[in-house]
Design an enzyme around this catalytic site. Sequence first.
Site, PDB file in Angstrom:
ATOM      1  N   ASP A 145     -39.691  40.225 -36.612  1.00 21.37           N
ATOM      2  CA  ASP A 145     -40.397  39.100 -37.232  1.00 21.37           C
ATOM      3  C   ASP A 145     -41.619  38.752 -36.380  1.00 21.37           C
ATOM      4  O   ASP A 145     -41.508  38.544 -35.173  1.00 21.37           O
ATOM      5  CB  ASP A 145     -39.439  37.902 -37.314  1.00 21.37           C
ATOM      6  CG  ASP A 145     -40.039  36.745 -38.091  1.00 21.37           C
ATOM      7  OD1 ASP A 145     -39.498  36.411 -39.153  1.00 21.37           O
ATOM      8  OD2 ASP A 145     -41.048  36.168 -37.635  1.00 21.37           O
ATOM      9  N   ASP A 155     -44.186  39.425 -42.966  1.00 25.14           N
ATOM     10  CA  ASP A 155     -44.100  39.503 -41.500  1.00 25.14           C
ATOM     11  C   ASP A 155     -42.718  39.861 -40.967  1.00 25.14           C
ATOM     12  O   ASP A 155     -42.488  39.775 -39.768  1.00 25.14           O
ATOM     13  CB  ASP A 155     -44.604  38.196 -40.866  1.00 25.14           C
ATOM     14  CG  ASP A 155     -43.531  37.158 -40.628  1.00 25.14           C
ATOM     15  OD1 ASP A 155     -42.653  37.020 -41.489  1.00 25.14           O
ATOM     16  OD2 ASP A 155     -43.579  36.506 -39.577  1.00 25.14           O
ATOM     17  N   GLU A 156     -41.837  40.291 -41.839  1.00 24.70           N
ATOM     18  CA  GLU A 156     -40.449  40.408 -41.417  1.00 24.70           C
ATOM     19  C   GLU A 156     -39.779  41.603 -42.087  1.00 24.70           C
ATOM     20  O   GLU A 156     -39.982  41.822 -43.279  1.00 24.70           O
ATOM     21  CB  GLU A 156     -39.796  39.112 -41.902  1.00 24.70           C
ATOM     22  CG  GLU A 156     -38.487  38.780 -41.427  1.00 24.70           C
ATOM     23  CD  GLU A 156     -37.970  37.525 -42.146  1.00 24.70           C
ATOM     24  OE1 GLU A 156     -36.776  37.322 -42.055  1.00 24.70           O
ATOM     25  OE2 GLU A 156     -38.741  36.783 -42.799  1.00 24.70           O
TER      26      GLU A 156
HETATM   27  N1  DCP Z   1     -44.975  30.784 -44.556  1.00 24.32           N
HETATM   28  C1  DCP Z   1     -45.439  29.919 -45.548  1.00 24.32           C
HETATM   29  N2  DCP Z   1     -44.702  28.809 -45.898  1.00 24.32           N
HETATM   30  C2  DCP Z   1     -43.516  28.542 -45.267  1.00 24.32           C
HETATM   31  C3  DCP Z   1     -43.038  29.416 -44.252  1.00 24.32           C
HETATM   32  C4  DCP Z   1     -43.806  30.529 -43.923  1.00 24.32           C
HETATM   33  O1  DCP Z   1     -46.502  30.158 -46.121  1.00 24.32           O
HETATM   34  N3  DCP Z   1     -42.808  27.457 -45.606  1.00 24.32           N
HETATM   35  C5  DCP Z   1     -45.809  31.942 -44.173  1.00 24.32           C
HETATM   36  C6  DCP Z   1     -46.659  31.632 -42.969  1.00 24.32           C
HETATM   37  C7  DCP Z   1     -45.991  32.330 -41.830  1.00 24.32           C
HETATM   38  C8  DCP Z   1     -45.337  33.515 -42.500  1.00 24.32           C
HETATM   39  O2  DCP Z   1     -45.012  33.068 -43.819  1.00 24.32           O
HETATM   40  O3  DCP Z   1     -46.908  32.709 -40.805  1.00 24.32           O
HETATM   41  C9  DCP Z   1     -44.105  34.007 -41.788  1.00 24.32           C
HETATM   42  O4  DCP Z   1     -43.091  33.020 -41.784  1.00 24.32           O
HETATM   43  P1  DCP Z   1     -42.135  32.789 -40.550  1.00 24.32           P
HETATM   44  O5  DCP Z   1     -41.036  31.916 -41.026  1.00 24.32           O
HETATM   45  O6  DCP Z   1     -41.787  34.085 -39.917  1.00 24.32           O
HETATM   46  O7  DCP Z   1     -43.004  31.907 -39.562  1.00 24.32           O
HETATM   47  P2  DCP Z   1     -44.081  32.338 -38.487  1.00 24.32           P
HETATM   48  O8  DCP Z   1     -44.227  33.818 -38.389  1.00 24.32           O
HETATM   49  O9  DCP Z   1     -45.345  31.603 -38.783  1.00 24.32           O
HETATM   50  O10 DCP Z   1     -43.503  31.754 -37.139  1.00 24.32           O
HETATM   51  P3  DCP Z   1     -42.306  32.303 -36.229  1.00 24.32           P
HETATM   52  O11 DCP Z   1     -42.927  32.658 -34.933  1.00 24.32           O
HETATM   53  O12 DCP Z   1     -41.363  31.156 -36.111  1.00 24.32           O
HETATM   54  O13 DCP Z   1     -41.716  33.488 -36.951  1.00 24.32           O
HETATM   55 MG    MG Z   2     -42.574  35.060 -38.253  1.00 24.89          MG
END
Ligand code: DCP
Ligand code: MG
Length: 366
Positions: free
Chosen positions: A16, A111-112
């Site tokens: 992720d 991203d995952e």
């Molecule tokens: N995303 C979004 N709305 C949300 C959650 C996430 O648009 N409610 C989008 C933005 C994030 C991406 O999806 O960058 C990936 O989600 P993640 O939950 O993996 O969150 P992040 O990668 O941003 O942070 P982390 O470092 O906690 O994985």
């Molecule tokens: Mg993420």
Amino acid sequence: MSDQNPPALRKIIHIDMDAFYASVEQRDFPEYRGKPIVVGGKPDSRGVVATASYEARQFGIKSAMSCSKAYQLCPTAIFVYPRFDAYSSVSKSIREIFSRYTDIIEPLSLDEAYLDVTEDKLGIGSAIDIAKSIKDAIKNELNLTASAGVSINKFVAKVASDMNKPDGLTFIGPSKIKAFMEKLPVEKFFGVGKVTAAKMKAMQIHTGSDLKNLSESQLLSQFGKSGKFYYKIVRGIDDRPVRANRETKSVGAEDTLAEDTNEDSVMHDLLKQISETVAKRLEKYQLKGKTVTLKIKFEDFKLITRSRSFPLAIHKAENIYAEAIKLLNDANIGSLKVRLLGITLSRFYDEHPSEKLEDNQLEFDF
Ligand code: DCP
Ligand code: MG
């Protein structure tokens, strides 16, 4: 003779990306580096935060929070609109990196992804080394960081990848799974939403270990079908395969109304636009879905969803729109004012019955 041998344990990696959208913004715009960045809308807009850089998270800013709330928490944060093309291009690149090691890749979002590296293409053998190598490639080639979880099943690998963010690598070996699951707070369990977590807490179930005290039939009667899943997962049993080519589980779109309203004509217009966006996305991925879900967020931010499934998959804007209207009517919202509407299509594929995996605690070479 082979019946005597324990089933081979799988080697599963969950990867992720760290603060994904925000990290891409910081990579592409050096002036954002080291600063609180909020990706979503502008502070005075009605938009929500998609994600925030780690610097912004220190102020309490989180995904799904309104941009105005984020602004209150950190007025000096830099608010930027998402650049989906940039994120989707990074997503393709990380998948290309994964494909150097295995073809069994199941992306969950941009991203995952889960990777099954029980047999890896390069013959590296160690899942920990593969995870390290993937993280290095992402850093060197894309200038971004990812966190990885390594274990014998999807569930534990996914929880593990979140444990040492950012830039983490967490390995939970077979002999550690029992203790790991017993300590795990119930809200970390797959499928346990806020409502179920609250219900569990009211029943004095706070951790995996509390959950283990309930029999399968008790869990089934309290939590329905999910109860069965909790029963298995808390014992470290998760036989869900990593399924390649199932990257898209749902396709949807949503939009905030210019003003909170309960006027049918305004909501219908918005649903029409959303249906068209969803239909375009479905076309892009060549998908048709058997379930339509309508999401309604009210002025007080309360959220409800209503779904309907059909034997035949649909994909045309007009059909999606017609179903969304029916769902809206059935939701009987009365005089409540609506803030946001969303439509999602899912069930593109039928689930295969999963196979049984023994609760095997053998150590093997990761
Ligand atoms: N995303 C979004 N709305 C949300 C959650 C996430 O648009 N409610 C989008 C933005 C994030 C991406 O999806 O960058 C990936 O989600 P993640 O939950 O993996 O969150 P992040 O990668 O941003 O942070 P982390 O470092 O906690 O994985
Ligand atoms: Mg993420």
